[in-house]
Scaffold this active site. Structure first.
Site, PDB file in Angstrom:
ATOM      1  N   LYS A 196       0.866  -1.191   0.000  1.00 10.37           N
ATOM      2  CA  LYS A 196       0.000   0.000   0.000  1.00 10.37           C
ATOM      3  C   LYS A 196       0.890   1.224   0.000  1.00 10.37           C
ATOM      4  O   LYS A 196       1.705   1.424   0.908  1.00 10.37           O
ATOM      5  CB  LYS A 196      -0.895  -0.002   1.226  1.00 10.37           C
ATOM      6  N   LYS A 249      -2.101  -1.472  -3.741  1.00 15.12           N
ATOM      7  CA  LYS A 249      -2.999  -0.311  -3.688  1.00 15.12           C
ATOM      8  C   LYS A 249      -2.203   0.980  -3.731  1.00 15.12           C
ATOM      9  O   LYS A 249      -1.213   1.123  -3.011  1.00 15.12           O
ATOM     10  CB  LYS A 249      -3.771  -0.360  -2.369  1.00 15.12           C
TER      11      LYS A 249
END
Ligand code: PB1
Length: 325
Positions: A196, A249
């Protein structure tokens, strides 16, 4: 051998032949639909930066979940806007808060729909960071993962099918796995936000979730967008700690990472098509600059082609409708 014996266009000459040789297919089974749960009754708060996305009270979130079921979407991802916030994010493990109530209500009416609560503290802390802070405003890793384990248990008690830690603390997957297993929830999988990035594409989400950091940023725990090898290390660590699904992400600016992770590890890979990616397409479509259906399906197909098995996207409902056409 080459042209004119070889003609690549032969396999593009009709939609039927193009269908026959198509290499990747986006299906509704790939989609996870994010929803934002708030307290109250009949509450449907629009958010300017995310047209079509709302803060929904539990009664309306159950209705929206019903729409997802009708369209064949397999899962929803839940975020919460709590009644109260404090330094320790204690409303996150309040069994009567919006997400916990939404989990119970959705599972009661639609037991076949997978309900995946996002597991973090930023929506619940008064300072907006993804953990407990020290006096200097640094996020305390080990103190935070103890709270994350408490949140995971609260979600498990409510009936969550999967939990999805999005905090990026070191060791959180192991701490959550240990807590779930110790309390009889060894069957609840963990979908870890493993790679992320400290991205600029989260702005609209922070509008919806009211989770903007009150100071500083998330670079002390989310990854540097310039790093690729580090993503493989993060994914490896999470798998070692017990992650069942790993996630990259954001998605579109990180297709190379999705591909590297999928090639390197034999576990399901999720990709999160985040709020900024959604807002860009919606804004361009609303201005008539892009054909929404075409570019949404193209973007989601690209995320699938890059190797994602699961795509978390605010376009889920629209994409599911378009895929039925
Ligand atoms: O759609 C999005 O932008 C998702 C944002 C994401 C939700 N897991 C994080 C954004 C942020 O860093 O603020 C929330 C982090 N727990």
């Amino acid at each position: 051998m080459g042209f004119p014996v070889v003609r690549a266009r032969r396999l593009r000459s009709s939609e039927t032949i193009r269908r026959m040789v198509r290499e990747n297919r986006l299906t509704v089974d790939d989609l996870v639909y994010p929803l934002f749960a708030t307290n109250g009754q009949g509450v449907k708060n629009p958010v300017a930066s995310m047209p079509g996305v709302f803060q929904l009270s539990v009664d309306l979130i159950v209705e929206e979940a019903g729409e997802a079921v009708k369209l064949g979407i397999p899962a929803v991802l839940l975020f919460g806007i709590p009644v109260y916030k404090d330094e320790k994010g204690s409303s996150a493990f309040d069994d009567n808060e919006a997400v916990q109530c939404a989990i119970r209500a959705i599972k009661e009416k639609y037991p076949q729909l997978l309900v995946i609560p996002d597991l973090c503290m930023c929506e619940y802390t008064s300072h907006g960071h993804c953990g407990i802070l020290d006096e200097q405003g640094n996020v305390l890793n080990d103190e935070t993962i103890a709270i994350l384990a408490k949140i995971a248990l609260s979600y498990a008690r409510a009936g969550a099918d999967i939990v999805a830690p999005s905090d990026m603390m070191d060791g959180r997957v192991g701490a959550i796995r240990e807590a779930l297993d110790a309390h009889g929830y060894s069957n609840i999988p963990i979908m870890a936000y493993s790679a992320k990035y400290a991205s600029g594409f989260y702005g609209p989400f922070r509008d919806v979730a009211e989770s903007t950091p009150q100071f500083g940023d998330r670079r002390g725990y989310q990854m540097d967008p310039a790093n690729s090898d580090e993503a493989l290390k993060e994914v490896w660590l999470d798998i070692e700690e017990g992650a069942d699904i790993v996630m990259v992400k954001p998605a579109l600016p990180y297709l190379d990472i999705i591909r590297r992770v999928k090639d390197e590890f034999q576990v399901p890979v999720a990709a999160y098509n985040v709020s900024g990616e959604y807002a860009m397409i919606k804004a361009a479509a609303l201005n008539g600059w892009l054909e929404e259906k075409r570019v949404v399906l193209e973007a989601l197909t690209g995320i699938k082609r890059a190797g994602a098995d699961i795509i978390i996207t605010y376009h889920a409902k629209d994409a599911a409708k378009w895929l039925k056409e």
